[in-house]
Motif scaffolding. Structure first.
Motif, mmCIF file in Angstrom:
data_model
loop_
_atom_site.group_PDB
_atom_site.id
_atom_site.type_symbol
_atom_site.label_atom_id
_atom_site.label_comp_id
_atom_site.label_asym_id
_atom_site.label_seq_id
_atom_site.Cartn_x
_atom_site.Cartn_y
_atom_site.Cartn_z
ATOM 1 N N HIS A 43 0.844 -1.197 0.000
ATOM 2 C CA HIS A 43 0.000 0.000 0.000
ATOM 3 C C HIS A 43 0.878 1.246 0.000
ATOM 4 O O HIS A 43 1.963 1.247 0.563
ATOM 5 N N TRP A 44 0.370 2.298 -0.612
ATOM 6 C CA TRP A 44 1.163 3.519 -0.666
ATOM 7 C C TRP A 44 1.253 4.169 0.705
ATOM 8 O O TRP A 44 0.371 4.045 1.550
ATOM 9 N N VAL A 45 2.339 4.908 0.891
ATOM 10 C CA VAL A 45 2.522 5.742 2.070
ATOM 11 C C VAL A 45 1.775 7.048 1.848
ATOM 12 O O VAL A 45 1.195 7.618 2.758
ATOM 13 N N GLY A 46 1.784 7.522 0.605
ATOM 14 C CA GLY A 46 1.095 8.752 0.242
ATOM 15 C C GLY A 46 0.984 8.885 -1.253
ATOM 16 O O GLY A 46 1.700 8.229 -2.006
ATOM 17 N N ILE A 47 0.074 9.734 -1.664
ATOM 18 C CA ILE A 47 -0.094 10.037 -3.086
ATOM 19 C C ILE A 47 -0.372 11.525 -3.207
ATOM 20 O O ILE A 47 -1.077 12.101 -2.375
ATOM 21 N N GLU A 48 0.206 12.144 -4.207
ATOM 22 C CA GLU A 48 0.019 13.576 -4.466
ATOM 23 C C GLU A 48 -0.291 13.772 -5.940
ATOM 24 O O GLU A 48 0.198 13.030 -6.788
ATOM 25 N N GLY A 49 -1.087 14.780 -6.225
ATOM 26 C CA GLY A 49 -1.316 15.204 -7.600
ATOM 27 C C GLY A 49 -2.339 14.417 -8.388
ATOM 28 O O GLY A 49 -2.494 14.637 -9.590
ATOM 29 N N TYR A 50 -3.060 13.503 -7.747
ATOM 30 C CA TYR A 50 -4.004 12.657 -8.477
ATOM 31 C C TYR A 50 -5.126 13.471 -9.126
ATOM 32 O O TYR A 50 -5.473 13.223 -10.275
ATOM 33 N N SER A 51 -5.667 14.433 -8.420
ATOM 34 C CA SER A 51 -6.797 15.211 -8.950
ATOM 35 C C SER A 51 -6.437 15.980 -10.211
ATOM 36 O O SER A 51 -7.180 15.980 -11.187
ATOM 37 N N GLU A 52 -5.281 16.636 -10.180
ATOM 38 C CA GLU A 52 -4.848 17.418 -11.339
ATOM 39 C C GLU A 52 -4.267 16.515 -12.427
ATOM 40 O O GLU A 52 -4.357 16.816 -13.607
ATOM 41 N N ALA A 53 -3.608 15.443 -12.005
ATOM 42 C CA ALA A 53 -3.037 14.428 -12.898
ATOM 43 C C ALA A 53 -2.085 15.005 -13.934
ATOM 44 O O ALA A 53 -2.088 14.616 -15.085
ATOM 45 N N ARG A 54 -1.267 15.954 -13.508
ATOM 46 C CA ARG A 54 -0.190 16.430 -14.377
ATOM 47 C C ARG A 54 1.125 15.790 -13.929
ATOM 48 O O ARG A 54 1.983 15.502 -14.733
ATOM 49 N N TRP A 55 1.263 15.598 -12.606
ATOM 50 C CA TRP A 55 2.372 14.865 -12.015
ATOM 51 C C TRP A 55 1.791 14.144 -10.804
ATOM 52 O O TRP A 55 1.502 14.746 -9.789
ATOM 53 N N ILE A 56 1.602 12.859 -10.943
ATOM 54 C CA ILE A 56 1.113 12.042 -9.834
ATOM 55 C C ILE A 56 2.328 11.377 -9.204
ATOM 56 O O ILE A 56 3.103 10.709 -9.883
ATOM 57 N N LEU A 57 2.473 11.575 -7.907
ATOM 58 C CA LEU A 57 3.569 10.960 -7.167
ATOM 59 C C LEU A 57 2.958 9.941 -6.217
ATOM 60 O O LEU A 57 2.103 10.275 -5.409
ATOM 61 N N MET A 58 3.394 8.694 -6.357
ATOM 62 C CA MET A 58 2.908 7.602 -5.517
ATOM 63 C C MET A 58 4.090 7.097 -4.695
ATOM 64 O O MET A 58 5.047 6.561 -5.253
ATOM 65 N N ASP A 59 4.013 7.266 -3.387
ATOM 66 C CA ASP A 59 5.107 6.913 -2.488
ATOM 67 C C ASP A 59 4.818 5.569 -1.835
ATOM 68 O O ASP A 59 3.847 5.424 -1.090
ATOM 69 N N TYR A 60 5.658 4.588 -2.134
ATOM 70 C CA TYR A 60 5.547 3.259 -1.538
ATOM 71 C C TYR A 60 6.716 2.973 -0.598
ATOM 72 O O TYR A 60 7.032 1.826 -0.324
ATOM 73 N N GLY A 61 7.361 4.012 -0.118
ATOM 74 C CA GLY A 61 8.492 3.839 0.791
ATOM 75 C C GLY A 61 9.778 3.596 0.019
ATOM 76 O O GLY A 61 10.466 4.542 -0.339
ATOM 77 N N ASP A 62 10.087 2.344 -0.268
ATOM 78 C CA ASP A 62 11.316 2.005 -0.991
ATOM 79 C C ASP A 62 11.251 2.366 -2.473
ATOM 80 O O ASP A 62 12.271 2.409 -3.147
ATOM 81 N N VAL A 63 10.036 2.574 -2.975
ATOM 82 C CA VAL A 63 9.827 2.907 -4.384
ATOM 83 C C VAL A 63 8.903 4.116 -4.467
ATOM 84 O O VAL A 63 7.861 4.151 -3.807
ATOM 85 N N VAL A 64 9.292 5.095 -5.276
ATOM 86 C CA VAL A 64 8.438 6.251 -5.546
ATOM 87 C C VAL A 64 8.148 6.260 -7.042
ATOM 88 O O VAL A 64 9.067 6.210 -7.865
ATOM 89 N N VAL A 65 6.867 6.288 -7.378
ATOM 90 C CA VAL A 65 6.427 6.282 -8.775
ATOM 91 C C VAL A 65 6.036 7.703 -9.161
ATOM 92 O O VAL A 65 5.270 8.359 -8.460
ATOM 93 N N HIS A 66 6.587 8.178 -10.282
ATOM 94 C CA HIS A 66 6.273 9.492 -10.830
ATOM 95 C C HIS A 66 5.547 9.283 -12.159
ATOM 96 O O HIS A 66 6.108 8.708 -13.085
ATOM 97 N N LEU A 67 4.303 9.744 -12.236
ATOM 98 C CA LEU A 67 3.524 9.679 -13.473
ATOM 99 C C LEU A 67 3.334 11.105 -13.964
ATOM 100 O O LEU A 67 2.718 11.921 -13.289
#
Length: 94
Positions: A43-67
């Protein structure tokens, strides 16, 4: 792209960076990542930017996903910023 940033930052060990063409596609990719990882008990630790969806950052601790959308990916140019990091090959295990 996958960057091994272990030892270059204390924040995480890996960055996954990818692009989408529009808001709907980026949100769909984020949803699919969350569903797939959730099925493995991750499960993610946090997520930012989903609503705007220009830069979604998904923080999974050891892995950070940048969309990113195209403009934001070009503007922030994380590939250049983390250019010293080792790049890992993407493996499609589906």
């Amino acid at each position: 792209m996958i960057f091994d940033v272990h030892g270059l930052t204390f924040v995480t060990d890996f960055f996954v960076i990818c692009s989408g063409f529009n808001k709907r596609q980026l949100q769909s990719v984020a949803n699919e990542i969350e569903l797939k990882l959730h099925s493995y008990g991750i499960h993610w630790v946090g997520i930012e930017g989903y609503s705007e969806a220009r830069w979604i950052l998904m923080d999974y601790g050891d892995v950070v996903v940048h969309l990113f959308d195209r403009d934001m990916r070009h503007f922030y140019d994380l590939e250049l910023l983390w250019g010293d990091a080792r790049k890992l090959p993407w493996k499609d295990n589906t």
